[in-house]
Design a protein around this motif. Structure first.
Motif, short mmCIF file in Angstrom:
data_model
loop_
_atom_site.label_atom_id
_atom_site.label_comp_id
_atom_site.label_asym_id
_atom_site.label_seq_id
_atom_site.Cartn_x
_atom_site.Cartn_y
_atom_site.Cartn_z
N ARG A 101 0.87 -1.10 0.10
CA ARG A 101 0.08 -0.09 0.10
C ARG A 101 0.79 1.09 -0.03
NH1 ARG A 101 -2.45 -4.01 2.96
NH2 ARG A 101 -4.86 -4.05 2.34
N PHE A 102 0.38 2.31 -0.85
CA PHE A 102 1.24 3.52 -0.84
C PHE A 102 0.16 4.77 -0.77
CE2 PHE A 102 3.63 0.30 -3.17
CZ PHE A 102 4.73 0.62 -2.82
N PRO A 103 0.59 5.77 0.22
CA PRO A 103 0.08 7.10 0.21
C PRO A 103 0.45 7.70 -1.18
CG PRO A 103 1.08 6.56 2.43
CD PRO A 103 1.50 5.53 1.25
N VAL A 104 -0.60 8.26 -1.63
CA VAL A 104 -0.27 9.09 -3.01
C VAL A 104 -0.76 10.59 -2.58
CG1 VAL A 104 -1.11 9.34 -5.38
CG2 VAL A 104 -1.08 6.78 -4.26
N TYR A 105 0.24 11.29 -3.16
CA TYR A 105 0.23 12.78 -3.17
C TYR A 105 0.02 13.35 -4.36
CZ TYR A 105 5.18 13.32 -4.37
OH TYR A 105 6.21 13.36 -5.12
N GLN A 106 -0.44 14.92 -4.46
CA GLN A 106 -0.52 15.72 -5.33
C GLN A 106 0.03 17.06 -5.16
OE1 GLN A 106 -4.37 16.80 -6.83
NE2 GLN A 106 -3.55 17.25 -8.98
N GLY A 107 1.24 17.44 -6.13
CA GLY A 107 1.92 18.54 -5.65
C GLY A 107 2.90 18.53 -4.67
N GLU A 108 2.56 18.70 -3.43
CA GLU A 108 3.58 18.50 -2.26
C GLU A 108 3.18 17.20 -1.50
OE1 GLU A 108 2.93 22.00 0.12
OE2 GLU A 108 3.60 23.48 -1.39
N GLU A 110 3.01 16.86 1.55
CA GLU A 110 1.94 17.00 2.46
C GLU A 110 0.36 16.87 2.15
OE1 GLU A 110 1.99 17.92 5.93
OE2 GLU A 110 4.06 17.88 6.12
N ASN A 111 0.32 16.91 0.74
CA ASN A 111 -1.19 16.59 0.12
C ASN A 111 -1.49 15.35 -0.04
OD1 ASN A 111 -3.59 17.78 -0.87
ND2 ASN A 111 -2.38 18.19 -2.85
N ILE A 112 -1.83 14.48 0.78
CA ILE A 112 -1.79 13.09 0.53
C ILE A 112 -3.50 13.17 0.16
CG2 ILE A 112 -2.12 10.81 1.68
CD1 ILE A 112 0.26 11.70 3.29
N ILE A 113 -3.65 12.41 -1.14
CA ILE A 113 -5.14 12.61 -1.69
C ILE A 113 -5.56 10.91 -1.85
CG2 ILE A 113 -4.68 14.61 -3.00
CD1 ILE A 113 -4.20 12.91 -5.45
N GLY A 114 -4.88 10.01 -1.42
CA GLY A 114 -5.51 8.81 -1.26
C GLY A 114 -4.53 7.64 -1.08
N ILE A 115 -5.13 6.43 -1.00
CA ILE A 115 -4.04 5.23 -0.83
C ILE A 115 -4.20 4.22 -1.83
CG2 ILE A 115 -3.46 3.31 0.65
CD1 ILE A 115 -3.06 5.97 1.97
N LEU A 116 -3.22 3.98 -2.69
CA LEU A 116 -3.11 2.82 -3.66
C LEU A 116 -2.60 1.68 -3.34
CD1 LEU A 116 -3.32 2.50 -6.73
CD2 LEU A 116 -1.20 3.03 -6.96
N LEU A 136 -7.78 4.76 -6.17
CA LEU A 136 -7.31 5.37 -4.89
C LEU A 136 -8.46 5.01 -3.80
CD1 LEU A 136 -5.57 8.69 -5.47
CD2 LEU A 136 -4.56 6.45 -5.50
N ARG A 137 -7.85 4.64 -2.74
CA ARG A 137 -8.85 4.52 -1.65
C ARG A 137 -8.72 5.59 -0.71
NH1 ARG A 137 -9.23 -1.32 -1.40
NH2 ARG A 137 -8.73 -2.22 -3.54
N PRO A 138 -9.94 6.08 -0.18
CA PRO A 138 -9.79 7.40 0.72
C PRO A 138 -8.82 7.22 2.11
CG PRO A 138 -11.86 6.49 0.47
CD PRO A 138 -11.06 5.38 0.03
N PRO A 139 -7.96 8.02 2.09
CA PRO A 139 -6.94 7.79 3.29
C PRO A 139 -7.48 8.17 4.57
CG PRO A 139 -6.80 10.24 2.14
CD PRO A 139 -7.87 9.58 1.56
N VAL A 140 -7.16 7.59 5.62
CA VAL A 140 -7.51 7.75 6.85
C VAL A 140 -6.55 8.33 7.86
CG1 VAL A 140 -8.07 6.51 9.20
CG2 VAL A 140 -8.69 5.59 6.93
N PHE A 141 -6.84 9.75 8.44
CA PHE A 141 -6.10 10.55 9.38
C PHE A 141 -6.37 10.41 10.61
CE2 PHE A 141 -6.53 12.44 5.02
CZ PHE A 141 -5.28 12.75 4.74
N ILE A 142 -5.03 9.95 11.20
CA ILE A 142 -5.21 9.83 13.07
C ILE A 142 -4.13 10.81 13.47
CG2 ILE A 142 -5.90 7.46 12.84
CD1 ILE A 142 -3.31 6.56 13.77
N ARG A 159 -11.29 -2.42 8.65
CA ARG A 159 -10.49 -3.28 7.71
C ARG A 159 -9.46 -2.60 6.96
NH1 ARG A 159 -14.78 -7.69 4.96
NH2 ARG A 159 -15.63 -8.52 6.88
N ASN A 160 -9.31 -1.46 7.29
CA ASN A 160 -8.07 -0.72 6.97
C ASN A 160 -6.83 -1.15 7.65
OD1 ASN A 160 -9.34 1.47 5.37
ND2 ASN A 160 -10.04 2.42 7.21
N HIS A 161 -5.62 -1.03 6.69
CA HIS A 161 -4.27 -1.53 6.86
C HIS A 161 -3.31 -0.37 7.24
CE1 HIS A 161 -4.97 -6.24 6.04
NE2 HIS A 161 -6.08 -5.70 6.39
#
Length: 292
Positions: A101-108, A110-116, A136-142, A159-161
């Protein structure tokens, strides 16, 4: 009337569960987590539980005192994918890091837009007309302060990993996976590359890089890559190093953490996996003379 089968009472006594034995052993009970952990050590000494069970029980007890910030992968060491990168570049990175699984960003970053999910990237190979955003799957922020016991419960329920950890200002502090949480209980979870070998291992990867075990002898590394790492013609080294992991830790002045890099002998060593205070696996790739 006497019991016609007196031996059965003893059999029933022997079949007490581990939990029942522990409850009976710790009465009247400890007053703190530390005292309970000491009690578990005594239980191991009395052969009520084995060493592996004690370690896992201690991990469970300590989990409530740990937060996401304690177990996360810090932001500078996160492997991220750029939504605007070419497909070949994305595939190269997925193969090289071997995450699922990978976080995906756009531009910077810091700007994480989803999980691939890595497996979803293959869909683009078969259907190039697909838009990566649709995969992309929606990112979960904690928050960093979230307790690991609560986080594990949420991972199981949703069921998020993977979750993105943010600091008090809302900036990305790191990421944490369900594996990171479970490792606080059971210890390091090994993947398919974590095999035991007396002489270490060097694996060629499809992207023309290599996975090299930290305990691989220097002699084998030098022979495989045509280098002379560890050579000390001036005799300045105080000690000799037998393994590549030992040499790199000495050169860096500390045991490197996952994601750290060190360059020497025309090779770039990136730490992929650590265990027990030592590097288990490096990703090794050549770099041009005079490169950064």
């Amino acid at each position: 009337m006497p019991d016609p089968h007196p031996a059965r009472a003893g059999e029933r006594e022997d079949k007490r569960s581990l939990f029942q034995k522990l409850v009976e052993f710790i009465k009247p009970g400890p007053d703190s987590t530390d005292e309970l952990i000491e009690t578990l050590a005594e239980a191991e000494d009395k052969a009520l539980i084995d060493a592996e069970s004690r370690v896992m029980l201690e991990g469970v007890l300590r989990l409530s005192d740990q937060t996401a910030g304690d177990a996360m992968v810090a932001a500078p060491r996160m492997d991220l994918l750029d939504i605007d990168a070419p497909y070949d570049e994305l595939l190269h990175q997925v193969i090289g890091t071997a995450h699922s699984r990978f976080p995906v960003y756009q531009g910077e970053r810091e700007n994480i837009i989803g999980i691939l999910l890595a497996k979803d990237l293959l869909k683009l190979q078969r259907a190039p007309e697909l838009n990566l955003r649709t995969l992309l799957r929606p990112p979960v922020f904690i928050p960093e302060s979230k307790g690991l016991n609560h986080l594990l419960r949420e991972f199981r329920a949703t069921r998020n990993h993977l979750a993105i950890v943010v600091d008090e200002f809302g900036r990305t502090a790191g990421l944490i996976t369900i594996e990171d949480v479970l490792e606080q209980i059971v210890g390091e979870i090994e993947d398919e590359f974590d095999i035991e070998a007396d002489d270490g291992d060097i694996f060629a990867l499809p992207d023309h890089t290599w996975r090299v075990a930290g305990d691989t002898p220097l002699e084998r590394v030098n022979e495989s890559f045509g280098v002379q790492l560890g050579a000390d013609p001036d005799g300045d080294l105080d000690v000799e190093f037998d393994t590549i992991g030992g040499l790199i830790a000495h050169e860096m002045g500390h045991v490197p953490s996952r994601g750290e890099r060190h360059r020497m002998g025309g090779l770039d060593f990136q730490v992929l996996h650590t265990r027990g205070g030592a590097v288990r696996w490096f990703k090794v790739s050549p770099f041009p003379p005079g490169g950064d």
